[in-house]
Design an enzyme around this catalytic site. Structure first.
Site, mmCIF file in Angstrom:
data_model
loop_
_atom_site.group_PDB
_atom_site.id
_atom_site.type_symbol
_atom_site.label_atom_id
_atom_site.label_comp_id
_atom_site.label_asym_id
_atom_site.label_seq_id
_atom_site.Cartn_x
_atom_site.Cartn_y
_atom_site.Cartn_z
ATOM 1 N N ASP A 127 3.969 -3.098 4.131
ATOM 2 C CA ASP A 127 2.770 -2.269 4.080
ATOM 3 C C ASP A 127 2.264 -2.048 5.496
ATOM 4 O O ASP A 127 2.949 -2.404 6.457
ATOM 5 C CB ASP A 127 1.699 -2.917 3.173
ATOM 6 C CG ASP A 127 0.872 -1.844 2.465
ATOM 7 O OD1 ASP A 127 0.212 -1.062 3.167
ATOM 8 O OD2 ASP A 127 0.902 -1.774 1.228
ATOM 9 N N HIS A 156 1.677 3.721 4.018
ATOM 10 C CA HIS A 156 1.698 2.244 3.979
ATOM 11 C C HIS A 156 2.896 1.691 4.752
ATOM 12 O O HIS A 156 3.551 0.758 4.329
ATOM 13 C CB HIS A 156 1.738 1.750 2.525
ATOM 14 C CG HIS A 156 0.452 2.005 1.781
ATOM 15 N ND1 HIS A 156 -0.637 1.169 1.877
ATOM 16 C CD2 HIS A 156 0.083 3.006 0.962
ATOM 17 C CE1 HIS A 156 -1.630 1.644 1.129
ATOM 18 N NE2 HIS A 156 -1.226 2.763 0.566
ATOM 19 N N GLU A 185 -0.961 7.024 -2.008
ATOM 20 C CA GLU A 185 -2.007 7.174 -0.990
ATOM 21 C C GLU A 185 -1.490 7.767 0.321
ATOM 22 O O GLU A 185 -1.943 7.397 1.395
ATOM 23 C CB GLU A 185 -2.678 5.818 -0.741
ATOM 24 C CG GLU A 185 -3.380 5.302 -1.982
ATOM 25 C CD GLU A 185 -4.079 3.971 -1.765
ATOM 26 O OE1 GLU A 185 -5.257 3.869 -2.132
ATOM 27 O OE2 GLU A 185 -3.457 3.042 -1.249
HETATM 28 C C1 ACM Z 1 -2.013 1.440 -5.283
HETATM 29 O O1 ACM Z 1 -2.845 0.695 -5.823
HETATM 30 N N1 ACM Z 1 -2.234 1.923 -4.064
HETATM 31 C C2 ACM Z 1 -0.772 1.806 -5.949
#
Ligand code: ACM
Ligand code: ZN
Length: 721
Positions: free
Chosen positions: A382, A445, A509
């Site tokens: 991440d 991420h 995201e």
């Molecule tokens: C997530 O909770 N960003 C998949």
């Protein structure tokens, strides 16, 4: 000489800085909290609400070894006050204290000596449980003590109690103590009373001597499709051996371990058998099994070894009691037919944000398997760290796995899994029929990787590894060929480590405004032109994301035979056929289901409303300080409807399974990971496995209380091995 003097002075200076005598924690800066080794608090009433002084002492002071609260007048040490504060070595409690809250000192396993002030009238359930280093405990008053309040204190050698009347205890207050090695000092005239008192009496008997118990009705999670009792009983001492074909060697080993740990079977002596059989005719489901208990023995039949193993997990639950040291002597005769409602029942954990040692991953898998959860999804990378060795890119772990903190928690959370360690772990999990699914995020991420290899992002910008939660604007650059080479090499190495049928590609995201990263990049613009993607508004960037995904998905399928998984985003409208998408966003499950239906894709349900197990389970529960997480209660998790009201056809053709997520931004210790996971993962397991007609909340509530108690004892005793 001069240098030596200077360094001594500097050392004394740093010591004086790190020893603090203050009113409340508010007086310390974040740096002072991070450096503090000894704190004396003199505030009359330490704040106990949101971000309480206790929460700060627990989460923000990782070097704190001495905590002196003798100057405070607080009457209560709140629930979870110092839960798993491994750093503490010495603790002085206020002599105004009346109550030590539930799990307040749970797993404070560096403290060797503790005095409970005379003012304390109540020590709540599990309050001091798991204080494994505690050698001497002095109880000055006569506090009532709850369930497992002092359980799992494996190093305890001396208890001094001043009360002539034995404090009231539960039968399991001292579960798991080495009673023969403990010296209990009580007023001379009271010795007999202690010998006879509930709870205390366990300190006078041989702890290694097991008790026996007859089980009258079994408590199984997830509840089986059908369970009927007959009238008889099976005496476990009748069982003398386990019989199974070679294909079930692993299951036979598990069966013997289960019988040894939990029952009075007599290996080699009893005439009855526990028979394990493969039988493909039971059902179309590869996980279907039947289990029959008769007065002569037990037969488990399963379609596959996995199914037989699930039958064994059911048997293990039938033999489980919620007391340490108790063996099951007899079971009611019964017949079970069982098969799962969904194919994949997974938990996702996040060693990227907070590293999770392999030993803890193993314990995690063992518990998952007990509830027939069959996949562990590892969120390995991440913005905050990269946690799996990739031989082609050593910087990912040399640099990308080192972290010094998360938000206001200045912890050392470095660490990574070598490929060899991970291979062994995957094999270990396979013996429990748990599939380990790796996740490598793209295109968002990914800051940890970008930090190590800046050419992965647009304009090759240098970006620091993130030490806070939240969404980053830095993305992989789809116009840069190195990105495809990098991902290709990463997935090649991962495929050699993880035999799983699936690889998770993230995909969450990385939307607006983050996609702006691609709006002003020459390489991205050139790629858009080449692909004929019009430069209209920012939505064209979603087409670019689709291009990136399609290329990677193609590699995964054609080179490695993997089925790709990813988090669903509504802008990502076209899901390649056969992929598995995860419905996670609060309120958007129906949209995700429709997209899966329209695209011939499968779907995993992990809607935030039910399945985000990193959220607090009750108001004020851990994690008290978070980014605004909604409460997700046990009942709320239990009420997950895997078909989401979409009916039979959706369930048959598109629903793949259910998932619970445990993002670890706010889960700084392994004990906290378990605390967040259970009992809600039991509720999730039942939602994913059991038919709707068998699920009832009040009944589940009662079963889960029993199972949570048993899990708690196991966890305390396992962790002390
Ligand atoms: C997530 O909770 N960003 C998949
Ligand atoms: Zn770019």
């Amino acid at each position: 000489m001069k240098t030596h003097l200077l360094s001594s002075l500097l050392f004394l200076f740093s010591l004086s800085l790190s020893a603090q005598t203050i009113g409340t924690m508010q007086e310390l800066s974040a740096q002072q909290k991070a450096a503090a080794t000894s704190i004396t608090l003199r505030g009359v009433q330490l704040p106990t609400g949101w971000n309480s002084d206790f929460r700060q002492l627990r989460d923000c002071c990782p070097r704190l070894t001495e905590l002196n609260l003798s100057g405070c007048r607080n009457r209560e040490l709140p629930t979870n006050a110092l839960f798993s504060a491994h750093h503490l070595r010495r603790l002085v409690l206020p002599d105004s204290l009346e109550r030590i809250g539930k799990a307040a000192l749970y797993a404070c396993d560096g403290i060797e000596e503790l005095v409970i002030p005379a003012s304390v009238v109540r020590i709540d359930d599990s309050a001091l449980a798991g204080m494994r280093a505690l050698r001497r405990l002095t109880i000055l008053g006569c506090p009532e003590m709850g369930e497992m309040a002092l359980a799992g204190l494996t190093d305890l050698r001396e208890i001094v109690v001043q009360s002539p009347i034995p404090p009231r205890c539960a039968a399991n207050t001292f579960a798991g103590l080495q009673s023969q090695q403990i010296q209990l000092t009580v007023p001379r005239s009271a010795r007999r009373a202690y010998r006879q008192a509930e709870g205390w009496r366990t300190l006078f008997i041989n702890a290694s001597k097991k008790h026996t118990q007859d089980v009258d009705s079994v408590q199984i999670i997830p509840i089986p499709q059908s369970l009927t009792y007959d009238d008889g009983r099976l005496e476990m001492a009748q069982i003398g051996k386990v019989v199974a074909c070679d294909a079930l060697n692993n299951e036979r080993d598990h069966a013997q371990t289960i019988l040894n740990r939990l029952s009075t079977w007599r290996p080699g002596k009893g005439k009855g058998i526990l028979q394990l059989e493969l039988d493909a005719t039971i059902s179309a489901s590869p996980e279907a099994y039947t289990l029959q208990v008769t007065p002569n023995g037990i037969v488990i039949r399963g379609v596959t070894p996995t199914a037989v193993f699930w039958g064994l997990m059911t048997l293990e639950q039938m033999l489980t009691t919620s007391c340490a040291n108790t063996l099951t002597a007899s079971l009611p005769t019964l017949h079970i037919e069982d098969a799962p409602r969904t194919q994949l029942r997974e938990l996702m954990i996040d060693p990227a944000r907070i590293f999770i040692p392999l030993a803890e991953l193993r314990l995690f898998v063992v518990e998952m398997a007990r509830y027939k959860l069959n996949a562990l999804h590892l969120h390995l990378v991440d913005d905050q760290a990269w946690r799996i060795e990739i031989k082609a890119y050593p910087r990912l772990t040399e640099i990308g796995s080192k972290r010094t903190g998360m938000d206001d928690m200045p912890l050392d959370i470095s660490g990574y899994y070598t490929q060899e360690e991970m291979r062994e772990f995957v094999q270990f999990a396979a013996r429990y029929h748990v599939e380990v699914i790796p996740e490598i995020e793209m295109p968002g991420h990914e800051v940890a990787a970008i930090h190590c290899y800046p050419q992965l992002t647009c304009g090759a910008r240098e970006v620091p590894i993130r030490t806070t939660c939240g969404v980053s604007n830095e993305l992989l650059c789809p116009g840069e060929e190195f990105v495809y080479e990098f991902l290709g090499n990463v997935f090649r190495e991962l495929s050699e480590v993880f035999p799983s049928r699936y690889i998770h590609l993230g995909g969450d995201e990385a939307g607006n405004p983050a996609l702006d990263c691609w709006t002003h990049c020459e390489k991205c613009e050139a790629l858009k032109a080449k692909l004929g993607i019009p430069l209209s508004d920012r939505s064209e960037n979603w087409r670019l994301q689709e291009y990136l995904f399609n290329r990677v998905i193609d590699t995964l399928r054609t080179c490695y035979g993997k089925t790709p998984m990813f988090w669903y985003e509504t802008d990502f409208k076209r899901i390649p056929e056969g992929c598995i998408t995860f419905a996670w966003r609060h309120g958007l499950t129906a949209a995700a289901i429709r997209a899966a239906q329209e695209n011939g894709a499968h779907i995993m349900l992990c809607p935030g409303e039910h399945c985000y197990l990193d959220y607090p389970a009750a108001p004020g529960d851990m994690p008290e300080v978070n980014w605004g997480m909604p409460v997700t209660s046990l009942e709320q998790t239990y009420r997950l409807d895997p078909s989401w009201g979409f009916g039979e056809s959706f369930e048959q053709h598109h629903l793949f399974g259910v998932a619970g997520t445990l993002w670890s931004e706010c889960i700084p210790t392994p004990e906290r990971l378990f605390y967040m996971t259970y009992p809600r993962a039991m509720a999730l397991a039942e939602a994913g496995w059991s038919p709707k007609s068998r699920r009832q909340w009040p009944d589940f509530q009662q079963r889960s209380t029993f199972h949570l108690r048993a899990l708690f004892i196991r966890r305390l005793l396992d962790a002390s091995r």
